[in-house]
Design a protein around this motif. Structure first.
Motif, PDB file in Angstrom:
ATOM      1  N   ALA A  52       0.831  -1.208   0.000  1.00  0.00           N
ATOM      2  CA  ALA A  52       0.000   0.000   0.000  1.00  0.00           C
ATOM      3  C   ALA A  52       0.863   1.254   0.000  1.00  0.00           C
ATOM      4  O   ALA A  52       0.571   2.226  -0.709  1.00  0.00           O
ATOM      5  N   LEU A  53       1.932   1.230   0.767  1.00  0.00           N
ATOM      6  CA  LEU A  53       2.833   2.377   0.796  1.00  0.00           C
ATOM      7  C   LEU A  53       3.533   2.553  -0.549  1.00  0.00           C
ATOM      8  O   LEU A  53       3.666   3.674  -1.049  1.00  0.00           O
ATOM      9  N   ALA A  54       3.958   1.460  -1.155  1.00  0.00           N
ATOM     10  CA  ALA A  54       4.591   1.535  -2.476  1.00  0.00           C
ATOM     11  C   ALA A  54       3.600   2.048  -3.516  1.00  0.00           C
ATOM     12  O   ALA A  54       3.964   2.849  -4.385  1.00  0.00           O
ATOM     13  N   LEU A  55       2.352   1.631  -3.417  1.00  0.00           N
ATOM     14  CA  LEU A  55       1.333   2.094  -4.362  1.00  0.00           C
ATOM     15  C   LEU A  55       1.070   3.592  -4.210  1.00  0.00           C
ATOM     16  O   LEU A  55       0.965   4.316  -5.207  1.00  0.00           O
ATOM     17  N   VAL A  56       0.974   4.072  -2.974  1.00  0.00           N
ATOM     18  CA  VAL A  56       0.782   5.512  -2.746  1.00  0.00           C
ATOM     19  C   VAL A  56       1.964   6.289  -3.322  1.00  0.00           C
ATOM     20  O   VAL A  56       1.777   7.300  -4.004  1.00  0.00           O
ATOM     21  N   ASP A  57       3.164   5.817  -3.062  1.00  0.00           N
ATOM     22  CA  ASP A  57       4.352   6.512  -3.570  1.00  0.00           C
ATOM     23  C   ASP A  57       4.390   6.496  -5.088  1.00  0.00           C
ATOM     24  O   ASP A  57       4.718   7.507  -5.722  1.00  0.00           O
ATOM     25  N   ALA A  97      -2.285  10.284   2.582  1.00  0.00           N
ATOM     26  CA  ALA A  97      -2.542   8.839   2.562  1.00  0.00           C
ATOM     27  C   ALA A  97      -1.276   8.073   2.933  1.00  0.00           C
ATOM     28  O   ALA A  97      -1.332   7.086   3.676  1.00  0.00           O
ATOM     29  N   SER A  98      -0.139   8.527   2.451  1.00  0.00           N
ATOM     30  CA  SER A  98       1.134   7.878   2.766  1.00  0.00           C
ATOM     31  C   SER A  98       1.415   7.921   4.269  1.00  0.00           C
ATOM     32  O   SER A  98       1.806   6.918   4.873  1.00  0.00           O
ATOM     33  N   ILE A  99       1.186   9.061   4.876  1.00  0.00           N
ATOM     34  CA  ILE A  99       1.401   9.195   6.327  1.00  0.00           C
ATOM     35  C   ILE A  99       0.442   8.293   7.102  1.00  0.00           C
ATOM     36  O   ILE A  99       0.838   7.638   8.070  1.00  0.00           O
ATOM     37  N   LEU A 100      -0.807   8.226   6.651  1.00  0.00           N
ATOM     38  CA  LEU A 100      -1.779   7.366   7.331  1.00  0.00           C
ATOM     39  C   LEU A 100      -1.412   5.884   7.177  1.00  0.00           C
ATOM     40  O   LEU A 100      -1.557   5.101   8.122  1.00  0.00           O
ATOM     41  N   VAL A 101      -0.927   5.494   6.007  1.00  0.00           N
ATOM     42  CA  VAL A 101      -0.510   4.105   5.799  1.00  0.00           C
ATOM     43  C   VAL A 101       0.706   3.785   6.677  1.00  0.00           C
ATOM     44  O   VAL A 101       0.793   2.703   7.261  1.00  0.00           O
ATOM     45  N   MET A 102       1.639   4.736   6.797  1.00  0.00           N
ATOM     46  CA  MET A 102       2.787   4.513   7.696  1.00  0.00           C
ATOM     47  C   MET A 102       2.321   4.378   9.144  1.00  0.00           C
ATOM     48  O   MET A 102       2.856   3.552   9.905  1.00  0.00           O
ATOM     49  N   HIS A 126      -7.873  -9.344   4.590  1.00  0.00           N
ATOM     50  CA  HIS A 126      -8.972  -8.496   4.104  1.00  0.00           C
ATOM     51  C   HIS A 126      -9.199  -7.264   4.982  1.00  0.00           C
ATOM     52  O   HIS A 126      -9.475  -6.180   4.477  1.00  0.00           O
ATOM     53  N   ARG A 127      -9.062  -7.434   6.276  1.00  0.00           N
ATOM     54  CA  ARG A 127      -9.244  -6.305   7.180  1.00  0.00           C
ATOM     55  C   ARG A 127      -8.146  -5.260   6.971  1.00  0.00           C
ATOM     56  O   ARG A 127      -8.389  -4.059   7.032  1.00  0.00           O
ATOM     57  N   THR A 128      -6.935  -5.705   6.693  1.00  0.00           N
ATOM     58  CA  THR A 128      -5.832  -4.779   6.441  1.00  0.00           C
ATOM     59  C   THR A 128      -6.084  -3.980   5.173  1.00  0.00           C
ATOM     60  O   THR A 128      -5.805  -2.781   5.121  1.00  0.00           O
ATOM     61  N   ILE A 129      -6.619  -4.619   4.155  1.00  0.00           N
ATOM     62  CA  ILE A 129      -6.982  -3.895   2.930  1.00  0.00           C
ATOM     63  C   ILE A 129      -8.060  -2.862   3.245  1.00  0.00           C
ATOM     64  O   ILE A 129      -7.993  -1.718   2.785  1.00  0.00           O
ATOM     65  N   TYR A 130      -9.040  -3.237   4.041  1.00  0.00           N
ATOM     66  CA  TYR A 130     -10.091  -2.303   4.447  1.00  0.00           C
ATOM     67  C   TYR A 130      -9.502  -1.100   5.184  1.00  0.00           C
ATOM     68  O   TYR A 130      -9.892   0.043   4.929  1.00  0.00           O
ATOM     69  N   TYR A 131      -8.562  -1.317   6.090  1.00  0.00           N
ATOM     70  CA  TYR A 131      -7.918  -0.219   6.809  1.00  0.00           C
ATOM     71  C   TYR A 131      -7.220   0.735   5.834  1.00  0.00           C
ATOM     72  O   TYR A 131      -7.308   1.955   5.975  1.00  0.00           O
ATOM     73  N   ASN A 132      -6.527   0.167   4.865  1.00  0.00           N
ATOM     74  CA  ASN A 132      -5.814   1.000   3.895  1.00  0.00           C
ATOM     75  C   ASN A 132      -6.767   1.807   3.022  1.00  0.00           C
ATOM     76  O   ASN A 132      -6.543   2.986   2.780  1.00  0.00           O
ATOM     77  N   VAL A 133      -7.830   1.174   2.554  1.00  0.00           N
ATOM     78  CA  VAL A 133      -8.821   1.887   1.739  1.00  0.00           C
ATOM     79  C   VAL A 133      -9.448   3.013   2.561  1.00  0.00           C
ATOM     80  O   VAL A 133      -9.642   4.132   2.053  1.00  0.00           O
ATOM     81  N   SER A 134      -9.729   2.756   3.809  1.00  0.00           N
ATOM     82  CA  SER A 134     -10.293   3.792   4.685  1.00  0.00           C
ATOM     83  C   SER A 134      -9.328   4.966   4.845  1.00  0.00           C
ATOM     84  O   SER A 134      -9.752   6.125   4.832  1.00  0.00           O
ATOM     85  N   ALA A 135      -8.059   4.671   4.992  1.00  0.00           N
ATOM     86  CA  ALA A 135      -7.053   5.736   5.113  1.00  0.00           C
ATOM     87  C   ALA A 135      -7.017   6.578   3.845  1.00  0.00           C
ATOM     88  O   ALA A 135      -6.951   7.814   3.909  1.00  0.00           O
ATOM     89  N   TRP A 136      -7.073   5.937   2.691  1.00  0.00           N
ATOM     90  CA  TRP A 136      -7.048   6.670   1.416  1.00  0.00           C
ATOM     91  C   TRP A 136      -8.302   7.543   1.276  1.00  0.00           C
ATOM     92  O   TRP A 136      -8.218   8.687   0.841  1.00  0.00           O
ATOM     93  N   ILE A 137      -9.454   6.990   1.621  1.00  0.00           N
ATOM     94  CA  ILE A 137     -10.703   7.756   1.533  1.00  0.00           C
ATOM     95  C   ILE A 137     -10.649   8.965   2.456  1.00  0.00           C
ATOM     96  O   ILE A 137     -11.033  10.077   2.076  1.00  0.00           O
ATOM     97  N   PHE A 138     -10.174   8.762   3.668  1.00  0.00           N
ATOM     98  CA  PHE A 138     -10.070   9.882   4.607  1.00  0.00           C
ATOM     99  C   PHE A 138      -9.135  10.961   4.069  1.00  0.00           C
ATOM    100  O   PHE A 138      -9.458  12.150   4.103  1.00  0.00           O
TER     101      PHE A 138
END
Length: 179
Positions: A52-57, A97-102, A126-138
């Motif tokens: 997720a961090l690599a994707l954001v970057d 989003a990068s800061i939230l993923v970190m 699956h829950r980890t993916i949900y957390y990441n998507v939530s961080a991106w949305i926020f």
């Protein structure tokens, strides 16, 4: 110093350095994502966080760097207003989003090391993916809300060679930064 007042040698050095950094960022993050996707055993929450961090970057570099590099080379905005607004929006939301993923990664590691029983419950694939998507949305909704509500505008700033969010007064800028 404005972009137009730079010497030719400075323009060349800044532009080439920026291109090299952009290319390495694209290459490094792409290789990492390909490596993570090719191995089925990498479907664990820690590697989801790394991916997720690599994707954001990668998205940050692909979406914001072209305008930045072209602005350095041409010494002016090379995009229309929509392109500038989109680049400015992404330049503010993707680093958030990068800061939230970190932050999620740090929380993930905390539970993995200190609370392994809770870790297995809280951080499945699956829950980890949900957390990441939530961080991106926020991260994106926060920037979008400020711009849509008229609390900030995105403008091209020549000394920075990019489009950034500006606030009508210092108090709004401080409040947004503290938030």
């Amino acid at each position: 110093m404005s972009l137009a007042s730079r010497s030719l040698s400075l323009v060349v050095v800044e532009s080439l350095t920026s291109v090299v950094v952009v290319l390495f960022a694209i290459l490094g993050n792409t290789v990492l994502l390909v490596a993570l996707c090719r191995k089925p055993r990498t479907k664990n929450s820690t590697l989801v966080m790394v991916g997720a961090l690599a994707l954001v970057d990668l998205l940050t570099v692909i979406t914001t760097a072209p305008l930045f590099v072209l602005s350095l080379v041409t010494e002016k905005l090379t995009s229309n207003n929509f392109g500038c607004m989109l680049t400015g929006f992404l330049a503010h939301s993707l680093p958030k989003a990068s800061i939230l993923v970190m932050t999620l990664t740090a929380i993930n590691r905390y539970y993995c090391v200190l609370k392994p029983d809770e870790y297995k419950r809280l951080f499945n694939f699956h829950r980890t993916i949900y957390y990441n998507v939530s961080a991106w949305i926020f991260a994106t909704s926060e920037v979008l809300a400020v711009v849509v509500l008229g609390q900030a505008k995105i403008f091209y700033i020549p000394p920075l060679a990019t489009c950034i969010m500006t606030f009508p007064n210092r108090h709004l800028q401080i409040a947004y930064t503290l938030y």
